[in-house]
Motif scaffolding. Structure first.
Motif, PDB file in Angstrom:
ATOM      1  N   ILE B 139      51.489  62.826  34.220  1.00 43.99           N
ATOM      2  CA  ILE B 139      51.635  61.887  35.833  1.00 43.99           C
ATOM      3  C   ILE B 139      51.753  61.105  35.803  1.00 43.99           C
ATOM      4  O   ILE B 139      51.406  59.811  36.813  1.00 43.99           O
ATOM      5  CB  ILE B 139      51.177  62.877  36.944  1.00 43.99           C
ATOM      6  N   ASP B 140      50.711  59.874  34.778  1.00 45.80           N
ATOM      7  CA  ASP B 140      50.125  58.706  35.028  1.00 45.80           C
ATOM      8  C   ASP B 140      50.721  57.691  34.454  1.00 45.80           C
ATOM      9  O   ASP B 140      52.326  58.195  34.023  1.00 45.80           O
ATOM     10  CB  ASP B 140      48.510  58.703  34.254  1.00 45.80           C
ATOM     11  N   ASP B 141      50.700  56.415  34.192  1.00 40.68           N
ATOM     12  CA  ASP B 141      51.447  55.492  34.146  1.00 40.68           C
ATOM     13  C   ASP B 141      51.338  55.008  32.545  1.00 40.68           C
ATOM     14  O   ASP B 141      51.987  54.046  32.724  1.00 40.68           O
ATOM     15  CB  ASP B 141      51.368  54.398  34.758  1.00 40.68           C
ATOM     16  N   ASP B 237      42.307  50.667  29.024  1.00 42.73           N
ATOM     17  CA  ASP B 237      42.891  50.552  30.446  1.00 42.73           C
ATOM     18  C   ASP B 237      41.782  51.930  31.097  1.00 42.73           C
ATOM     19  O   ASP B 237      40.767  51.767  30.247  1.00 42.73           O
ATOM     20  CB  ASP B 237      43.842  51.010  29.851  1.00 42.73           C
ATOM     21  N   ARG B 238      42.392  52.446  32.118  1.00 43.47           N
ATOM     22  CA  ARG B 238      40.776  53.357  32.606  1.00 43.47           C
ATOM     23  C   ARG B 238      40.970  54.666  32.224  1.00 43.47           C
ATOM     24  O   ARG B 238      41.066  55.565  32.437  1.00 43.47           O
ATOM     25  CB  ARG B 238      41.154  53.143  33.916  1.00 43.47           C
ATOM     26  N   ILE B 239      42.314  54.647  30.813  1.00 45.29           N
ATOM     27  CA  ILE B 239      43.008  56.430  30.821  1.00 45.29           C
ATOM     28  C   ILE B 239      42.567  56.540  29.160  1.00 45.29           C
ATOM     29  O   ILE B 239      42.589  55.897  29.076  1.00 45.29           O
ATOM     30  CB  ILE B 239      44.122  56.333  31.015  1.00 45.29           C
ATOM     31  N   HIS B 281      59.536  63.002  33.467  1.00 43.15           N
ATOM     32  CA  HIS B 281      60.428  61.653  33.712  1.00 43.15           C
ATOM     33  C   HIS B 281      59.950  62.147  35.057  1.00 43.15           C
ATOM     34  O   HIS B 281      59.627  60.296  35.777  1.00 43.15           O
ATOM     35  CB  HIS B 281      61.796  61.455  33.084  1.00 43.15           C
ATOM     36  N   GLN B 283      57.467  63.179  37.493  1.00 43.64           N
ATOM     37  CA  GLN B 283      56.358  63.545  38.374  1.00 43.64           C
ATOM     38  C   GLN B 283      55.681  61.982  38.260  1.00 43.64           C
ATOM     39  O   GLN B 283      54.623  61.784  38.753  1.00 43.64           O
ATOM     40  CB  GLN B 283      55.913  64.272  36.544  1.00 43.64           C
ATOM     41  N   GLY B 284      55.567  61.142  38.501  1.00 45.96           N
ATOM     42  CA  GLY B 284      54.709  59.865  38.725  1.00 45.96           C
ATOM     43  C   GLY B 284      54.958  58.852  37.423  1.00 45.96           C
ATOM     44  O   GLY B 284      54.431  57.692  38.102  1.00 45.96           O
ATOM     45  N   GLY B 285      55.185  59.296  36.137  1.00 41.92           N
ATOM     46  CA  GLY B 285      54.305  57.849  35.632  1.00 41.92           C
ATOM     47  C   GLY B 285      56.283  57.594  34.912  1.00 41.92           C
ATOM     48  O   GLY B 285      55.826  56.621  33.079  1.00 41.92           O
TER      49      GLY B 285
END
Lengths: 478, 287
Positions: B139-141, B237-239, B281, B283-285
């Motif tokens: 759900i992240d990008d 990145d931060r993930i 698809h 869920q936000g990401g």
């Protein structure tokens, strides 16, 4: 006391049939009028049409369970506004208290469906089988051709009334003309037939056969009402000090010693509950006042003043027994208790009317989706997700712009949309997934919880609505 | 004319008296008794028509109507399947990128997809699809292999490093213990921390840059931003899939990583895969 001294009471008692005699008079006419109005409203109300926008039904009164809407002429109530209906129920309760404390069981006597339909069924019975004496004879007669014919005719008409009663009920829940067509052609939903069947059965049984048994054994109201009545409550009572000792004037040797009651049994014969009002106040009495009509007619015939049986309060009985004039009726009705009930009733009514006119035609609900509480994005932003429901109660589609307070901190995005302006269809609830994003290392991103307000602005009317919710930051942990 | 029976006005009492209040002993109405008998009769008829009496630990008398709640559920499921047949067919035949342009299909796919996800995917990716250590958040990008509906569909269908599927997405984060010295590994870890904006030892990071350029850039790119063709994560990145702390990074570089996602083609129907792809698809990401 030995067991033989007293016969053991029967465990089960059969119903004593009651054959109320026809009566005419003021209260009978009042009851005819109320019966016509209440039955008229019940049977005809669903057939009244009311012009609304094309997306809405054109039935004036409709409980639309499928779409969760209640329509009452110009008023449309959404489930979220159910407090209006709750308020109406409170008003109905207080109204019942008011009428009971002032006029006793006036609801039971005049307006209760059980009374109205029983009255209707008794009227039909009288048309078919004759008045009291004829009906008693018929009851006792053997089952010959005539009795069979009369009974079958009566039951058929009762059944038709019962079907119409059950039938009218379902029209409140669907478009009446359409449903009637479906019912006749056998295409209506099973639940409609089920309700009609059930209500037909209960109407037929309660109106035709159970009658006063419903009031005496099934209804809780006769037991509750005592708590709301007092010595100033007007009920139907017998002026025993004037009527007693009762007796047939001509036959009796000492007629001049007798009271006004000639023991003609007219009051007993007209009573739909089968009681003798001269025995005093009784649980069975529904204060239908038909005995007043019957007695007044008899008093007129023998040249005595009316009112041997009359609406009276307990205090009046005391006064009259002592020979004092009774308290005027308006003083029984306008007293602290009834005024308090009226004020409460009217206060809630006024509040409901205010709520009705002040309610907004847009509304917003926001619920955070808490699984997970937040998401870290690749640039370190913290994102919360909310389910936003916007209710557009207008008869046309409106555009709404969503914003968030505090401003200038958060970024907003709506799932599946490039902008934060969304369209909600006419008379519909639009459900959208809203993403609220706090930049990396901003205060809300690092905090545990931040209170935020989601605002929605109706671009067509400029009206706004908002909902309060929380933004979960990193400190909370996932 | 008969006098009214007044026996009721002087009712029998049970003889029980409390504070002067006597308990009446009135007879029940007879219809009430009939109603009681009617309920008994109803119960007997019911037990004959419907499953009722337990006859062993296995079950109960079947009843004349042959009703069973299991069969009733099965009939319901069959009914829903037939009712959904048309939209199900449409879902499996339209091009993937057209699904989300049809509100009916989206609504259908989201409902079905949520159920598929809860049943088959939530064990690893979590019920909220936010992932776990080693199992990416959906759900992240940030996407390893791409976040378009096509990419998601392919990943679900063929899995990742799933040996028994020929078309599976395959790549390797090898174990560098044999190729690199401990010092080199420590240096490259510091370098990765530096490019991802974390606290890092400047000198070690500088040395690590060379190690990175020689060994890691082939997959992760010269700038460390990854390469979706080989599922190489963006390291800037931060993930973090496994963790961005020194210890976890050292472990990752030393021993390698080989996350596996099974291929679902064949196990899930085409419609189910498409449903859950749409669900993920949205869920936000989704890209």
């Amino acid at each position: 006391m030995s067991p033989t001294e007293k016969e053991a009471p029967a465990l089960y008692a059969a119903r004593e049939p009651i054959f109320p005699r026809r009566v005419s008079g003021f209260y009978r006419n009042l009851k005819w009028g109320i019966m016509a109005v209440t039955l008229g409203i019940y049977y005809l109300l669903p057939w009244i049409r009311w012009e609304r926008s094309p997306s809405l039904p054109d039935q004036a009164v409709l409980v639309d369970l499928a779409h969760r809407r209640f329509f009452f002429f110009w008023i449309e109530i959404w489930p979220q506004q159910f407090y209006l209906v709750a308020g109406l129920l409170v008003m109905a309760g207080l109204g019942l208290f008011l009428f009971t404390s002032a006029l006793g069981r006036v609801w039971c006597g005049y307006a209760c469906p059980q009374t109205v339909w029983t009255d209707l069924f008794i009227t039909v019975e009288r048309w078919i089988e004759g008045d009291r004496n004829a009906r008693i004879r018929l009851q006792r007669a053997r089952w010959d051709l005539r009795k069979t014919r009369l009974r079958l005719t009566k039951w058929t008409i009762w059944l038709l009334i019962a079907v119409a009663t059950g039938g009218a009920w379902v029209f409140y829940f669907a478009d009446a003309p359409t449903l009637l067509k479906e019912l006749v052609t056998g295409q209506a939903p099973m639940v409609a037939y089920g309700f009609i069947g059930g209500l037909t059965f209960t109407t037929f049984l309660f109106g035709g056969f159970m009658r006063e048994q419903v009031c005496m054994y099934m209804c809780p109201w006769p037991r509750i009402q005592a708590a709301m009545m007092d010595e100033d409550t007007l009920t139907v009572a017998y002026r025993s000090w004037r009527g007693e000792p009762r007796g047939k004037h001509r036959k009796s040797a000492d007629a001049d010693k007798l009271g006004d009651c000639i023991d003609c049994m007219a009051c007993v014969n007209v009573c739909p509950m089968g009681i003798d009002i001269r025995d005093g106040q009784q649980m069975e009495c529904i204060t239908c006042a038909l005995c007043i009509d019957a007695c007044d007619a008899m008093m007129a015939k023998i040249g005595k003043p009316r009112g041997l049986i009359d609406y009276m309060a307990l205090t009046d009985e005391e006064h009259e027994k002592k020979g004092e004039p009774p308290i005027p009726i308006w003083k029984h009705i306008f007293r602290v208790r009834t005024i308090v009930y009226t004020v409460l009733w009217a206060g809630i009514g006024a509040a409901l009317i205010a709520a009705l006119f002040l309610r907004s035609d847009i509304d917003i609900d926001v619920s955070p989706l808490r699984n997970p509480l937040y998401v870290t994005l690749s640039d370190g932003s913290i994102r919360n997700t909310y389910k936003v429901r916007i209710r557009n109660m207008n008869p046309e589609a409106h555009q709404f712009r969503i914003s968030v307070i505090p401003k200038d901190v958060f970024r907003l995005a709506v799932q599946g949309s490039k902008t934060t302006t969304i369209t909600v269809a006419a008379d519909a609830t639009g459900t959208h997934k809203l993403f609220v994003i706090a930049p990396p290392d901003s205060a809300p991103a690092n905090a545990e919880l931040t209170e935020i307000h989601i605002w929605v602005k109706d671009l067509a009317t400029g009206k706004q609505a908002h909902a309060e919710t929380v933004f979960t930051g990193k400190k909370r942990g996932n | 004319m008969s006098k009214k029976d007044t026996s009721n006005t002087d009712p029998n009492t049970t003889g029980h008296v409390w504070d002067g209040i006597e308990e009446f002993d009135n007879p029940l109405p007879r219809w009430w008794l009939w109603t009681f008998y009617a309920t008994i009769a109803f119960a007997i008829v019911w037990t004959i028509l419907y499953p009722a009496w337990p006859i062993s630990t296995k079950g109960a008398t079947p009843g004349l109507l042959g009703y069973s709640s299991r069969a009733s559920v099965a009939a319901d499921i069959e009914r829903y399947k037939q009712a959904n047949a048309a939209i199900n067919k449409k879902l499996t035949t339209v091009p993937l990128d057209q699904i989300e342009k049809d509100p009916d299909l989206v609504s259908y796919a989201l409902n079905g997809g949520a159920s598929v996800f809860r049943t088959f995917c939530a064990q690893c990716h979590g019920s909220g699809a936010n992932g776990n250590k080693g199992f990416p958040s959906l759900i992240d990008d940030d996407w390893l292999w791409g976040g378009t509906i096509d990419d998601i569909y392919t990943t679900i269908s063929h899995g990742i490093r799933y040996a028994s599927d020929e078309d599976t997405r395959d790549s390797e984060m090898p174990a560098w213990a044999d190729q690199l010295t401990e010092q080199e590994i420590a240096d490259v870890v510091q370098y990765v921390r530096k490019i991802s904006g974390q606290k890092a030892d400047a000198a070690m990071a500088k040395a690590g840059a060379t190690v990175f350029g020689d060994n890691c850039a082939a997959c992760h790119g010269d700038d460390g931003k990854g390469n979706r063709d080989v599922g190489a994560p963006n390291l800037t990145d931060r993930i973090w899939l496994y963790g961005g702390d020194v210890e976890t990074l050292t472990q990752t570089v030393t021993h390698g990583r080989k996350g596996v996602m099974p291929a679902w083609a064949g196990r899930l129907s085409e419609a189910q895969i498409r449903e859950v792809a749409v669900w993920v698809h949205q869920q936000g990401g989704g890209e």
